[in-house]
Design a protein around this motif. Sequence first.
Motif, mmCIF file in Angstrom:
data_model
loop_
_atom_site.group_PDB
_atom_site.id
_atom_site.type_symbol
_atom_site.label_atom_id
_atom_site.label_comp_id
_atom_site.label_asym_id
_atom_site.label_seq_id
_atom_site.Cartn_x
_atom_site.Cartn_y
_atom_site.Cartn_z
ATOM 1 N N GLU A 16 52.976 32.146 65.313
ATOM 2 C CA GLU A 16 52.460 32.213 63.950
ATOM 3 C C GLU A 16 51.367 33.278 63.872
ATOM 4 O OE1 GLU A 16 50.182 29.104 61.186
ATOM 5 O OE2 GLU A 16 52.255 28.563 61.630
ATOM 6 N N LEU A 17 51.342 33.976 62.784
ATOM 7 C CA LEU A 17 50.391 35.046 62.583
ATOM 8 C C LEU A 17 48.978 34.489 62.412
ATOM 9 C CD1 LEU A 17 49.998 38.121 61.881
ATOM 10 C CD2 LEU A 17 50.104 37.376 59.532
ATOM 11 N N VAL A 18 48.026 35.123 63.055
ATOM 12 C CA VAL A 18 46.639 34.714 62.880
ATOM 13 C C VAL A 18 45.935 35.757 62.027
ATOM 14 C CG1 VAL A 18 44.459 34.233 64.042
ATOM 15 C CG2 VAL A 18 46.609 33.523 65.102
ATOM 16 N N PHE A 19 45.504 35.327 60.872
ATOM 17 C CA PHE A 19 44.730 36.162 59.964
ATOM 18 C C PHE A 19 43.469 35.350 59.696
ATOM 19 C CE2 PHE A 19 43.679 38.433 56.036
ATOM 20 C CZ PHE A 19 44.065 39.726 56.350
ATOM 21 N N THR A 20 42.337 35.847 60.149
ATOM 22 C CA THR A 20 41.111 35.042 60.167
ATOM 23 C C THR A 20 40.452 34.931 58.795
ATOM 24 O OG1 THR A 20 39.682 36.927 60.639
ATOM 25 C CG2 THR A 20 40.698 35.804 62.548
ATOM 26 N N GLU A 21 39.547 33.947 58.704
ATOM 27 C CA GLU A 21 38.760 33.797 57.476
ATOM 28 C C GLU A 21 37.947 35.061 57.221
ATOM 29 O OE1 GLU A 21 36.480 30.198 56.672
ATOM 30 O OE2 GLU A 21 37.790 29.124 58.066
ATOM 31 N N LYS A 22 37.456 35.650 58.295
ATOM 32 C CA LYS A 22 36.655 36.871 58.150
ATOM 33 C C LYS A 22 37.511 38.007 57.569
ATOM 34 C CE LYS A 22 33.533 40.037 60.382
ATOM 35 N NZ LYS A 22 32.829 40.459 61.573
ATOM 36 N N GLN A 23 38.746 38.158 58.076
ATOM 37 C CA GLN A 23 39.627 39.190 57.538
ATOM 38 C C GLN A 23 39.904 38.945 56.053
ATOM 39 O OE1 GLN A 23 42.670 38.606 60.636
ATOM 40 N NE2 GLN A 23 42.717 40.833 60.836
ATOM 41 N N GLU A 24 40.178 37.696 55.723
ATOM 42 C CA GLU A 24 40.426 37.348 54.319
ATOM 43 C C GLU A 24 39.198 37.690 53.468
ATOM 44 O OE1 GLU A 24 41.481 33.501 51.500
ATOM 45 O OE2 GLU A 24 40.757 33.161 53.530
ATOM 46 N N ALA A 25 38.029 37.327 53.954
ATOM 47 C CA ALA A 25 36.792 37.595 53.221
ATOM 48 C C ALA A 25 36.568 39.102 53.041
ATOM 49 C CB ALA A 25 35.599 36.959 53.938
ATOM 50 N N LEU A 26 36.848 39.875 54.085
ATOM 51 C CA LEU A 26 36.684 41.333 53.992
ATOM 52 C C LEU A 26 37.582 41.917 52.906
ATOM 53 C CD1 LEU A 26 36.542 42.255 57.792
ATOM 54 C CD2 LEU A 26 34.682 42.542 56.124
ATOM 55 N N VAL A 27 38.834 41.460 52.851
ATOM 56 C CA VAL A 27 39.763 41.951 51.833
ATOM 57 C C VAL A 27 39.277 41.545 50.445
ATOM 58 C CG1 VAL A 27 42.125 41.761 50.924
ATOM 59 C CG2 VAL A 27 41.762 42.057 53.378
ATOM 60 N N LYS A 28 38.912 40.283 50.280
ATOM 61 C CA LYS A 28 38.475 39.799 48.959
ATOM 62 C C LYS A 28 37.202 40.510 48.486
ATOM 63 C CE LYS A 28 39.106 35.140 48.358
ATOM 64 N NZ LYS A 28 39.084 33.722 48.810
ATOM 65 N N GLU A 29 36.239 40.654 49.388
ATOM 66 C CA GLU A 29 34.970 41.304 49.025
ATOM 67 C C GLU A 29 35.182 42.764 48.640
ATOM 68 O OE1 GLU A 29 32.437 40.705 52.441
ATOM 69 O OE2 GLU A 29 32.528 38.520 52.189
ATOM 70 N N SER A 30 36.006 43.463 49.407
ATOM 71 C CA SER A 30 36.219 44.882 49.110
ATOM 72 C C SER A 30 37.025 45.057 47.824
ATOM 73 C CB SER A 30 36.866 45.603 50.293
ATOM 74 O OG SER A 30 38.004 44.927 50.758
ATOM 75 N N TRP A 31 37.944 44.136 47.549
ATOM 76 C CA TRP A 31 38.698 44.181 46.294
ATOM 77 C C TRP A 31 37.758 43.997 45.110
ATOM 78 C CZ3 TRP A 31 41.925 45.917 43.157
ATOM 79 C CH2 TRP A 31 42.457 45.219 42.081
ATOM 80 N N GLU A 32 36.782 43.111 45.245
ATOM 81 C CA GLU A 32 35.803 42.898 44.169
ATOM 82 C C GLU A 32 35.027 44.183 43.874
ATOM 83 O OE1 GLU A 32 35.464 40.346 42.055
ATOM 84 O OE2 GLU A 32 37.191 39.477 43.080
ATOM 85 N N ILE A 33 34.728 44.940 44.915
ATOM 86 C CA ILE A 33 34.009 46.211 44.732
ATOM 87 C C ILE A 33 34.902 47.219 44.004
ATOM 88 C CG2 ILE A 33 33.007 48.211 45.936
ATOM 89 C CD1 ILE A 33 32.113 46.127 48.133
ATOM 90 N N LEU A 34 36.148 47.360 44.446
ATOM 91 C CA LEU A 34 37.065 48.316 43.814
ATOM 92 C C LEU A 34 37.336 47.965 42.355
ATOM 93 C CD1 LEU A 34 39.796 49.062 46.502
ATOM 94 C CD2 LEU A 34 37.862 50.474 45.860
ATOM 95 N N LYS A 35 37.438 46.685 42.060
ATOM 96 C CA LYS A 35 37.744 46.241 40.691
ATOM 97 C C LYS A 35 36.690 46.706 39.690
ATOM 98 C CE LYS A 35 38.448 41.751 40.922
ATOM 99 N NZ LYS A 35 38.926 40.374 40.726
ATOM 100 N N GLN A 36 35.484 46.971 40.167
ATOM 101 C CA GLN A 36 34.404 47.383 39.267
ATOM 102 C C GLN A 36 34.680 48.733 38.615
ATOM 103 O OE1 GLN A 36 30.687 46.999 41.414
ATOM 104 N NE2 GLN A 36 31.189 44.913 42.014
ATOM 105 N N ASP A 37 35.522 49.558 39.235
ATOM 106 C CA ASP A 37 35.881 50.841 38.634
ATOM 107 C C ASP A 37 37.355 51.141 38.903
ATOM 108 O OD1 ASP A 37 35.826 53.237 37.325
ATOM 109 O OD2 ASP A 37 34.310 54.168 38.597
#
Length: 161
Positions: free
Chosen positions: A3-24
Amino acid sequence: MGELVFTEKQEALVKESWEILKQDIPKYSLHFFSLILEIAPAAKGMFSFLRDSDEVPHNNPKLKAHAVKVFKMTCETAIQLREKGKVLVSDTTLQYLGSVHLKSGVLDPHFEVVKEALVRTLKEGLGEKYNEEVEGAWSQAYDHLALAIKAEMKQEDSQKP
């Protein structure tokens, strides 16, 4: 294959960076498509909203919508990978994506072009917050989404008469 391991930290990094991009998002949508065309100028004909234009249109709502879909689906994929260990896009959405990409003539190398444009857009948009961990998390999520779309494309292609 386990099974693929995708960590909470990786998920958080993607979500946080998406929030930044969404601003513009208009700026980064334009940047994203400009990079796709810089990397692969022939890709222009694959996008209905770019075919009849000499340049990437700044205020094209379809361009913005398409870029948002790529970023948002990659972000959602990251969440699914962490929660379920796999990509869970609805069958109808995957069928649609497979069909559209197949009809547009998308090939495996095109997914790499989009990935490169995605990563370079992240680097531009995140500035100092961009690092190898962020790139790795987005890359892994995008790769799994692309695999799901490619699998659907092969399925669709095999059903042609």
